[in-house]
Design a protein around this motif. Structure first.
Motif, mmCIF file in Angstrom:
data_model
loop_
_atom_site.group_PDB
_atom_site.id
_atom_site.type_symbol
_atom_site.label_atom_id
_atom_site.label_comp_id
_atom_site.label_asym_id
_atom_site.label_seq_id
_atom_site.Cartn_x
_atom_site.Cartn_y
_atom_site.Cartn_z
ATOM 1 N N ASN A 1 0.622 -1.244 -0.056
ATOM 2 C CA ASN A 1 -0.044 0.010 0.045
ATOM 3 C C ASN A 1 0.922 1.248 0.045
ATOM 4 O OD1 ASN A 1 -2.721 -1.014 -0.342
ATOM 5 N ND2 ASN A 1 -2.624 -1.633 1.923
ATOM 6 N N ASP A 2 2.207 1.200 0.039
ATOM 7 C CA ASP A 2 2.928 2.377 0.075
ATOM 8 C C ASP A 2 2.690 2.758 -1.750
ATOM 9 O OD1 ASP A 2 4.139 2.270 2.342
ATOM 10 O OD2 ASP A 2 6.127 1.671 1.798
ATOM 11 N N VAL A 3 2.772 4.074 -1.790
ATOM 12 C CA VAL A 3 2.458 4.886 -3.113
ATOM 13 C C VAL A 3 4.103 5.508 -3.259
ATOM 14 C CG1 VAL A 3 1.182 6.419 -4.352
ATOM 15 C CG2 VAL A 3 0.081 5.281 -2.802
ATOM 16 N N VAL A 4 4.686 4.884 -4.698
ATOM 17 C CA VAL A 4 5.832 5.415 -5.051
ATOM 18 C C VAL A 4 5.556 6.226 -6.187
ATOM 19 C CG1 VAL A 4 7.949 4.650 -6.041
ATOM 20 C CG2 VAL A 4 6.745 3.340 -4.367
ATOM 21 N N ILE A 5 6.194 7.381 -6.185
ATOM 22 C CA ILE A 5 6.147 8.495 -7.253
ATOM 23 C C ILE A 5 7.475 8.527 -7.963
ATOM 24 C CG2 ILE A 5 6.016 11.002 -7.731
ATOM 25 C CD1 ILE A 5 3.287 10.129 -6.627
ATOM 26 N N VAL A 6 7.533 8.480 -9.344
ATOM 27 C CA VAL A 6 8.476 8.611 -10.133
ATOM 28 C C VAL A 6 8.688 9.663 -10.983
ATOM 29 C CG1 VAL A 6 10.056 7.276 -11.908
ATOM 30 C CG2 VAL A 6 9.167 5.981 -9.745
ATOM 31 N N GLY A 7 9.433 10.490 -10.915
ATOM 32 C CA GLY A 7 9.431 11.861 -11.936
ATOM 33 C C GLY A 7 10.701 11.654 -12.742
ATOM 34 N N ARG A 8 10.596 12.298 -13.925
ATOM 35 C CA ARG A 8 11.776 12.398 -14.881
ATOM 36 C C ARG A 8 11.629 13.600 -15.557
ATOM 37 N NH1 ARG A 8 11.579 8.288 -18.559
ATOM 38 N NH2 ARG A 8 9.562 8.429 -18.433
ATOM 39 N N ALA A 9 12.943 14.299 -16.069
ATOM 40 C CA ALA A 9 13.192 15.440 -16.885
ATOM 41 C C ALA A 9 14.047 15.257 -17.788
ATOM 42 C CB ALA A 9 13.418 16.640 -16.086
ATOM 43 N N SER A 10 14.210 15.599 -18.884
ATOM 44 C CA SER A 10 15.074 15.336 -20.024
ATOM 45 C C SER A 10 15.103 16.667 -21.009
ATOM 46 C CB SER A 10 15.166 14.141 -20.595
ATOM 47 O OG SER A 10 16.346 14.102 -21.888
ATOM 48 N N ASP A 11 16.294 16.941 -21.701
ATOM 49 C CA ASP A 11 16.131 17.792 -22.610
ATOM 50 C C ASP A 11 15.513 17.387 -24.048
ATOM 51 O OD1 ASP A 11 17.072 20.624 -23.679
ATOM 52 O OD2 ASP A 11 18.411 19.646 -24.855
ATOM 53 N N GLU A 12 15.461 15.883 -23.880
ATOM 54 C CA GLU A 12 14.674 15.348 -24.872
ATOM 55 C C GLU A 12 13.226 14.776 -24.599
ATOM 56 O OE1 GLU A 12 15.940 15.124 -28.210
ATOM 57 O OE2 GLU A 12 17.503 16.153 -27.601
ATOM 58 N N GLY B 1 16.197 12.109 -12.400
ATOM 59 C CA GLY B 1 14.927 11.096 -12.162
ATOM 60 C C GLY B 1 15.003 11.533 -10.531
ATOM 61 N N ILE B 2 13.657 11.438 -10.034
ATOM 62 C CA ILE B 2 13.418 11.516 -8.541
ATOM 63 C C ILE B 2 12.711 10.276 -8.342
ATOM 64 C CG2 ILE B 2 13.990 13.897 -8.189
ATOM 65 C CD1 ILE B 2 10.903 14.422 -8.335
ATOM 66 N N ILE B 3 12.647 9.638 -6.847
ATOM 67 C CA ILE B 3 11.761 8.809 -6.581
ATOM 68 C C ILE B 3 11.565 9.096 -5.168
ATOM 69 C CG2 ILE B 3 11.592 6.108 -6.375
ATOM 70 C CD1 ILE B 3 13.546 5.604 -8.477
ATOM 71 N N ARG B 4 10.082 8.912 -4.950
ATOM 72 C CA ARG B 4 9.879 9.212 -3.414
ATOM 73 C C ARG B 4 8.740 8.251 -3.094
ATOM 74 N NH1 ARG B 4 9.464 15.226 -1.794
ATOM 75 N NH2 ARG B 4 11.450 14.460 -0.885
ATOM 76 N N VAL B 5 8.580 7.870 -1.798
ATOM 77 C CA VAL B 5 7.817 6.639 -1.267
ATOM 78 C C VAL B 5 6.967 7.542 -0.373
ATOM 79 C CG1 VAL B 5 7.636 4.629 -0.070
ATOM 80 C CG2 VAL B 5 9.260 5.095 -1.890
#
Length: 178
Positions: free
Chosen positions: A19-30, A82-86
């Motif tokens: 039941n943990d919720v994991v968020i993954v965010g990413r950013a790139s010049d492409e 990239g970032i990952i947060r739980v």
């Protein structure tokens, strides 16, 4: 995340529980795509096909056998920040309870437009991006927000870099937040 033509497994932080919720965010010049996340069960929050900067934000509620990593296709042209947060203790019925509010104005520190939560005690996520700059060290959270997490591509470039930042606020009483 590295440049390449294969996939990369990124280890999720800490001990992930059911039941943990994991968020993954990413950013790139492409250009980035939500489809670059090849692990099963992820839901897109933000997905774009532009590269100003390319961005993707996704989440997954972990099941009885939580994941220990996420698999992401590497971009063949550009590095990806990239970032990952739980998050633990998230409502087990509805992880996201209101429409996402986005602002496509100037890139930079996380400072989204007005957002209206519908649940008391909601966690508001402020997500910001920089195109062409590696500036994670100078990212700041909006007033009243905390838990800032920022990452960049590490290229020290003003032409191919990108930065992603995420800050949070617990909204005690449901309603507008700007």
């Amino acid at each position: 995340l590295a440049v390449g033509s294969s996939t990369e497994n990124k280890t999720l932080p800490g001990t992930i529980l059911e039941n943990d919720v994991v968020i993954v965010g990413r950013a790139s010049d492409e250009t980035l795509r939500f489809a670059d996340i090849t692990s099963a069960g992820w839901t897109s929050i933000i997905d774009t096909t532009s590269n100003g900067p390319g961005r993707s934000l996704a989440y997954k509620r972990m099941g009885s056998t939580p994941d220990s990593f996420i698999t992401i296709d590497q971009d063949p042209v550009a590095m990806t920040a990239g970032i990952i947060r739980v998050y633990r203790g998230v409502d087990t019925t509805t992880a996201i309870d209101a429409a996402i509010a986005t602002d496509t104005g100037s890139p930079g520190d996380p400072d989204p437009p007005s957002y209206t939560s519908v649940t008391d005690g909601a966690l508001v996520l402020a997500f910001g991006l920089w195109d062409d700059d590696d500036t994670a060290g100078s990212a700041t959270a909006p007033s009243g927000y905390g838990d800032l997490l920022a990452a960049d591509t590490g290229q020290s470039s003003t032409s191919v870099g990108a930065t992603i930042a995420l800050a949070t606020l617990t909204k005690a009483t449901a309603g507008a937040e700007n």
